[in-house]
Design a protein around this motif. Structure first.
Motif, PDB file in Angstrom:
ATOM      1  N   LYS A  16       0.731  -1.323  -0.088  1.00 11.12           N
ATOM      2  CA  LYS A  16       0.144  -0.049  -0.024  1.00 11.12           C
ATOM      3  C   LYS A  16       0.876   1.299  -0.004  1.00 11.12           C
ATOM      4  O   LYS A  16       0.536   2.399  -0.696  1.00 11.12           O
ATOM      5  N   ALA A  36       2.980   7.409   5.529  1.00 14.23           N
ATOM      6  CA  ALA A  36       1.499   6.947   5.218  1.00 14.23           C
ATOM      7  C   ALA A  36       0.728   8.282   5.610  1.00 14.23           C
ATOM      8  O   ALA A  36       0.924   9.105   6.440  1.00 14.23           O
ATOM      9  N   ASN A  40      -4.282   6.318   3.688  1.00 18.49           N
ATOM     10  CA  ASN A  40      -3.350   4.975   3.822  1.00 18.49           C
ATOM     11  C   ASN A  40      -3.526   4.297   4.870  1.00 18.49           C
ATOM     12  O   ASN A  40      -3.886   2.904   4.519  1.00 18.49           O
TER      13      ASN A  40
END
Length: 81
Positions: A16, A36, A40
């Motif tokens: 991710k 992030a 996220n």
């Protein structure tokens, strides 16, 4: 089960966030170290929910700062099942 969960969480974070696996340690901070943002983190949690067929509550995500926090929250969610 816990080793399987830990490996899966690391793989999800790598996928991710597009980070190197070596950087995804228990003490790595999701925002500061891994880049992030809140979306996220939500996306990672949704993927964990799907893979393990659990339901991590969104309010619990507010306490997640490090990879270890995400792992802890996942294991706590397993215990509530």
């Amino acid at each position: 089960m816990s080793a399987e969960v830990e490996v899966a969480i690391v793989e999800i974070i790598v996928q991710k966030l597009g980070v190197k696996i070596e950087g995804v340690t228990p003490d790595a901070r999701l925002v500061e170290d891994l880049g992030a943002d809140s979306l996220n983190i939500l996306d990672i949690a949704l993927e964990i929910n799907e893979i393990f067929e659990i339901e991590i509550a969104a309010p619990g995500l507010s306490s997640v700062r490090k990879v270890a926090d995400l792992y802890r929250l996942t294991m706590e969610t397993f215990e509530l099942r």
